[in-house]
Design a protein around this motif. Sequence first.
Motif, short mmCIF file in Angstrom:
data_model
loop_
_atom_site.label_atom_id
_atom_site.label_comp_id
_atom_site.label_asym_id
_atom_site.label_seq_id
_atom_site.Cartn_x
_atom_site.Cartn_y
_atom_site.Cartn_z
N UNK A 1 -6.18 -3.36 9.04
CA UNK A 1 -6.25 -2.25 8.31
C UNK A 1 -5.05 -1.82 7.95
N UNK A 2 -3.77 -1.97 8.43
CA UNK A 2 -2.68 -1.57 8.20
C UNK A 2 -2.07 -2.52 6.82
N UNK A 3 -2.52 -3.72 6.81
CA UNK A 3 -2.13 -4.74 5.89
C UNK A 3 -3.11 -4.24 4.61
N UNK A 4 -4.27 -3.71 4.98
CA UNK A 4 -5.11 -3.22 3.82
C UNK A 4 -4.39 -1.95 3.31
N UNK A 5 -4.02 -1.15 4.25
CA UNK A 5 -3.51 0.07 3.38
C UNK A 5 -2.14 -0.31 2.57
N UNK A 6 -1.48 -1.00 3.13
CA UNK A 6 -0.37 -1.71 2.08
C UNK A 6 -0.79 -2.12 0.99
N UNK A 7 -1.78 -3.13 0.98
CA UNK A 7 -2.40 -3.58 -0.18
C UNK A 7 -3.10 -2.59 -1.22
N UNK A 8 -3.71 -1.54 -0.53
CA UNK A 8 -4.07 -0.47 -1.56
C UNK A 8 -2.88 0.19 -2.21
N UNK A 9 -1.81 0.70 -1.32
CA UNK A 9 -0.87 1.44 -1.84
C UNK A 9 -0.29 0.45 -3.15
N UNK A 10 0.19 -0.84 -2.90
CA UNK A 10 0.54 -1.88 -3.74
C UNK A 10 -0.37 -1.84 -5.13
N UNK A 11 -1.69 -1.76 -4.83
CA UNK A 11 -2.54 -2.04 -6.02
C UNK A 11 -2.70 -0.57 -6.79
#
Length: 588
Positions: A412-422
């Motif tokens: 989920x942390x990786x997912x949050x990082x991907x969301x912020x980058x997106x």
Amino acid sequence: MTQSTGNSSKPRAPNLRRAWFLRGLMVLFLAIAVGVVWVSNFWLTQRFTETTRSRAELRLALYSGSIISELQRNSVVPLLLSRDPTLTRSLVASDYSTTSQRLISYREEIGAESLVLLDREGRVVAATDRNQIGENRSTEPYFVQALRSEDTVFTTSELDTGAFDFTFARQVDIDGQLFGVILVKVDLGRLEDRWRGTSEAVFVANSEGHIILSTEPRWRGHEELEAVELRSPNSAIQRAIETAGDWAFSAAGPYFSGSTTLRLESRIPFRGWRLVSFTAYASVRERVNSVLALEIMGFALLLAGGFYVLSRRARSQSVFFQRESAELRRLNIRLQREIAERQKVERNLEEAEASLQQSSKLAALGEMSAAVSHELNQPLAAMKTYLAGAKLLLQRRRPDEALSSFQRIDDLLDRMGAITRQLKSYARKGGDAFQDVDIRAALSSALTMMEPQLRQMVVEITQTMPREPVMVHADRLRLEQVIINLLRNALDAMKGIDTRELDLIIAEGDDVILTVRDNGGGIDDLDALFEPFYTTKKPGDGVGLGLAISSGIVKDLGGRLTARNAENGGAVFEVRLPRAAQAHEAAE
């Protein structure tokens, strides 16, 4: 010497005649211009005034019709209620335990302001307003007149607040014996509320000339002459013309704070009532002035052109016309000064446009900040659930299962990082992350993300999809983001339902269609559904950006996001995307 003088005076005569001829043309031109402006002013004023009068008369007819309709609709109610078995039995038996509730139900059906039942002594025994029960109204005009007449009587009474009550009353007669009186109070005050906010002041006067209904509360109870002397209504006539424009009208009406108005009167076919309205002339003066300004500007341009031609001819003749040449040079300097001022205005306009662009960038930055907060709520909620589960597993000495929860938190942390980058690159229309994606796998990944919420709410999920891969050319992360938003909205819509059903359908035809259907309460406003910051959730549950962002993502992917209400209740969202092969052909 004499001969020389005679030769020099001969060429001056044509010049003098030409000068006088030009002056005559100028005077004639000015006279024509003044005449055209005067005639136009008179004709346009009459025309626009008649238009304003026609519209005011039409509104007056509508107001009169609404008053008659309201009175006629309530006039038959006392006759019907006087024959109601429940009311008559309560008067005979003196049992009023359920009578007030019945009157309340009648008022909701009829739309009257209030219903009151009096016994033969004038005491209130039942009413839609229970606070009135027990009052003695034996001396009220409507009670006295109802006792004297066998028909329905209408009375008007002034209250302490300055407003008026309008009441229909009829005696309740059972087998020739009087048992009470039924009162129906007509709500004409709501008609006043409809009249307010227009460009006119309206009042209704009774047969005695006293104002009983008005858009201005200060007018009630006065006669018309007394009301006109009071201060004008600041809401009904707020665009009144200035006193300086009175010359445009042949006949001025009553004044409100120095503004002329149009007075119209209509007879209401009820007890000699009159309906009077005062309409402001402001719109007429504005429209006439706009046309006159165009005419004056046209004549000024023609006059300026004539002066310019004359000045050019005069400059090429002789020293006798050098003064006019100097005047032309001064006009040229003035023109250059105006050009410089215009250039300065253009530079200010460019600076204003640059400032506006900067404001747009700041607005977009604010919207993206709100979007980041909205999109991170889902992983944060899931992390909170996994942390609680891991804590419970550690307490029960099940570390292997707790490690699984921690691994999901890491994902989920990786997912949050991907969301912020997106979301950081959301404003750019890039296609670097596009690839062929199996929409079934994207749906499965989104369901995994939403697993804690689905398990907590106990949702029955039905998945209908092909066995073979269904490929679309898209950014998988953004596609999963859209699916997660739709799933979360569906869960929010089903919060107050005992049995929650969620249908997920993937169909492949000319396009690939992903359907998300819930059995919640449906959608109230389909038109504003995808607008930013539109939400039906409680404060704190959402800011209304999820569907707006999802719609923008689907458009970037070359598809379309639509919504509708299902026939059996609930909402249906459809994500329509082109197949991977079609996307490649379009790109080529």
